[in-house]
Enzyme design. Structure first.
Site, PDB file in Angstrom:
ATOM      1  N   PRO A  58       0.816  -1.220   0.000  1.00 32.93           N
ATOM      2  CA  PRO A  58       0.000   0.000   0.000  1.00 32.93           C
ATOM      3  C   PRO A  58       0.849   1.269   0.000  1.00 32.93           C
ATOM      4  O   PRO A  58       0.487   2.262  -0.627  1.00 32.93           O
ATOM      5  CB  PRO A  58      -0.824  -0.133   1.282  1.00 32.93           C
ATOM      6  CG  PRO A  58      -0.922  -1.610   1.510  1.00 32.93           C
ATOM      7  CD  PRO A  58       0.396  -2.155   1.059  1.00 32.93           C
ATOM      8  N   TYR A  86     -15.182 -16.186  -8.680  1.00 35.06           N
ATOM      9  CA  TYR A  86     -15.038 -14.833  -9.222  1.00 35.06           C
ATOM     10  C   TYR A  86     -16.001 -13.862  -8.546  1.00 35.06           C
ATOM     11  O   TYR A  86     -15.607 -12.799  -8.069  1.00 35.06           O
ATOM     12  CB  TYR A  86     -15.271 -14.857 -10.732  1.00 35.06           C
ATOM     13  CG  TYR A  86     -15.307 -13.491 -11.369  1.00 35.06           C
ATOM     14  CD1 TYR A  86     -14.186 -12.678 -11.376  1.00 35.06           C
ATOM     15  CD2 TYR A  86     -16.472 -13.015 -11.965  1.00 35.06           C
ATOM     16  CE1 TYR A  86     -14.218 -11.424 -11.962  1.00 35.06           C
ATOM     17  CE2 TYR A  86     -16.514 -11.765 -12.559  1.00 35.06           C
ATOM     18  CZ  TYR A  86     -15.385 -10.973 -12.555  1.00 35.06           C
ATOM     19  OH  TYR A  86     -15.418  -9.730 -13.134  1.00 35.06           O
ATOM     20  N   THR A  98     -18.955  -6.063 -10.717  1.00 32.38           N
ATOM     21  CA  THR A  98     -19.594  -6.907 -11.728  1.00 32.38           C
ATOM     22  C   THR A  98     -20.981  -7.348 -11.282  1.00 32.38           C
ATOM     23  O   THR A  98     -21.244  -7.502 -10.076  1.00 32.38           O
ATOM     24  CB  THR A  98     -18.731  -8.150 -12.019  1.00 32.38           C
ATOM     25  OG1 THR A  98     -19.477  -9.079 -12.827  1.00 32.38           O
ATOM     26  CG2 THR A  98     -18.332  -8.875 -10.741  1.00 32.38           C
ATOM     27  N   LYS A 139     -14.831 -10.806  -6.071  1.00 25.68           N
ATOM     28  CA  LYS A 139     -15.168  -9.439  -6.468  1.00 25.68           C
ATOM     29  C   LYS A 139     -16.034  -8.773  -5.412  1.00 25.68           C
ATOM     30  O   LYS A 139     -15.890  -7.568  -5.139  1.00 25.68           O
ATOM     31  CB  LYS A 139     -15.887  -9.445  -7.823  1.00 25.68           C
ATOM     32  CG  LYS A 139     -14.992  -9.719  -9.011  1.00 25.68           C
ATOM     33  CD  LYS A 139     -13.989  -8.610  -9.256  1.00 25.68           C
ATOM     34  CE  LYS A 139     -14.627  -7.368  -9.830  1.00 25.68           C
ATOM     35  NZ  LYS A 139     -13.617  -6.329 -10.176  1.00 25.68           N
ATOM     36  N   ASN A 142      -8.734  -9.666  -6.856  1.00 26.64           N
ATOM     37  CA  ASN A 142     -10.053  -9.026  -6.807  1.00 26.64           C
ATOM     38  C   ASN A 142     -10.413  -8.441  -5.453  1.00 26.64           C
ATOM     39  O   ASN A 142     -11.286  -7.574  -5.364  1.00 26.64           O
ATOM     40  CB  ASN A 142     -11.129 -10.031  -7.219  1.00 26.64           C
ATOM     41  CG  ASN A 142     -10.951 -10.514  -8.641  1.00 26.64           C
ATOM     42  OD1 ASN A 142     -10.400  -9.816  -9.482  1.00 26.64           O
ATOM     43  ND2 ASN A 142     -11.404 -11.731  -8.918  1.00 26.64           N
TER      44      ASN A 142
END
Length: 366
Positions: free
Chosen positions: A69, A153, A128, A157, A103
């Site tokens: 970061p 996925y 998404t 996400k 993600n």
């Protein structure tokens, strides 16, 4: 479209950092901001050579999932970022650990990086539709629907989106999550379903296809599809909208507001191409299988494996109300332009339209 004052774009002169700027969405979003006069820095693992030809912005090659970061904060501070768009992520070719790092872990690092800056930019997380998970046929998906993704996925996400939303609601960042439908149109992912079809047709037209038959997973779903150019305008609108804390635009759906039959889109693309192509829908294969030929997946692709999303229709009223955005591209225009971008000559597409199109010989469950 974003409003303009005295003929000058409201994005002119602002500093925009696009994470994942060499991907399909990232490249297009970068071009949208550059066209508006913004100063754009793209950041991704890929070298600058993978950027679109003619781009005027700068690029930093950086592994976003492996960087700290503090390092990311340094990049953002060095760019004087006013807007950060996270278009990075992974849909294909990884297990849950890799998906989680790309993600979710990346987003947590981004939140920490932005929170440490003296000048905090607006942050737009590209999410998404697959974060919602499966819904009943006929249902319009609103932003208030409790998410229940069933694919790796979608789950990863969602973890990234939740990290952004926690930080935004606490005031640590000025951030919003755009939940994007399946993307098509020129520059959409080649590995998505319609990307696979478009490139197969272009290769067949040039006589370069090793196999004339187009083999796909079952085309039984109805999905919400949105043109990649409309997505770019939605990101631009979100970037210049009033502070999210004032508008409550924590999550905004970006789609067409229609559930299009996937089989009809494939058949229409073949007709528009003027290429006679047999289609075989493989019995026993899943409708969603990213990374495989004819799969439907990706950030704005068409759905990762096991998503269970046979019906998708996004309610886009919030985008109209909060961002002043609505989709402008119709399906035929998106399909024609995707064919041209895949390498099919525009005059051939035009002739096919005038002549009534190509022939589709389909074998279902072949």
């Amino acid at each position: 479209m974003v409003s303009q004052a005295a003929g000058v774009s409201v994005a002119a002169g602002v500093s925009v950092v696009v994470l994942g700027g060499t991907g399909s969405l990232g490249r297009h979003i970068s071009e949208v901001f550059e066209a508006e006069g913004a100063r754009v820095l793209t950041v991704s693992r890929a070298p600058a050579g993978q950027l679109a030809a003619g781009r005027g912005g700068s690029h930093i090659c950086l592994d976003l999932t492996g960087t700290s970061p503090a390092r990311l904060a340094g990049v953002l501070a060095g760019a004087g970022a006013d807007i950060v768009v996270n278009a990075a992520g992974l849909a294909w070719g990884g297990g849950e650990e890799e998906l989680g790092a790309a993600n979710a872990g990346l987003v947590r690092g981004l939140v920490e990086a932005v929170s440490a800056l003296a000048h905090r930019p607006r942050v737009i997380q590209l999410g998404t539709v697959h974060e919602y998970g499966p819904v009943a046929p006929g249902m319009a998906i609103t932003e208030g629907l409790p998410p229940a993704p069933v694919s790796a996925y979608g789950r990863t996400k969602l973890l990234g989106a939740e990290a952004m939303l926690r930080a935004a609601r606490s005031g640590a960042v000025d951030g919003t999550v755009l939940r994007i439908a399946n993307v098509y149109g020129p520059g959409a992912p080649r590995t998505s379903l319609l990307g696979t079809v478009a490139h197969h047709l272009a290769e067949t037209a040039r006589g370069r296809s090793a196999e004339g038959v187009l083999r796909l997973a079952p085309l039984t779903a109805r999905r919400d599809f949105v043109d990649i150019r409309d997505v770019g305008q939605a990101v631009l609108a979100a970037a210049v909208a009033p502070r999210v804390a004032r508008t409550g635009a924590w999550i905004v759906n970006v789609g067409s507001g229609r559930a299009s039959p996937v089989r009809e889109l494939v058949d229409r693309m073949i007709e528009l191409s003027g290429v006679e192509t047999p289609v075989v829908e493989r019995a026993g294969s899943r409708p969603e299988s990213p990374g495989s030929r004819g799969g439907m997946g990706g950030p704005g692709g068409s759905g990762p494996a096991g998503s269970g999303a046979d019906w998708q229709l996004l309610d886009i009223c919030a985008a109209r109300r909060l961002l002043g955005w609505r989709p402008r591209y119709r399906a035929d225009r998106s399909l024609r332009d995707q064919l041209t971008a895949a390498g099919l000559p525009p005059d051939r597409v035009s002739r096919a339209v005038r002549a009534g199109g190509g022939s589709v010989r389909s074998v279902r469950n072949g």
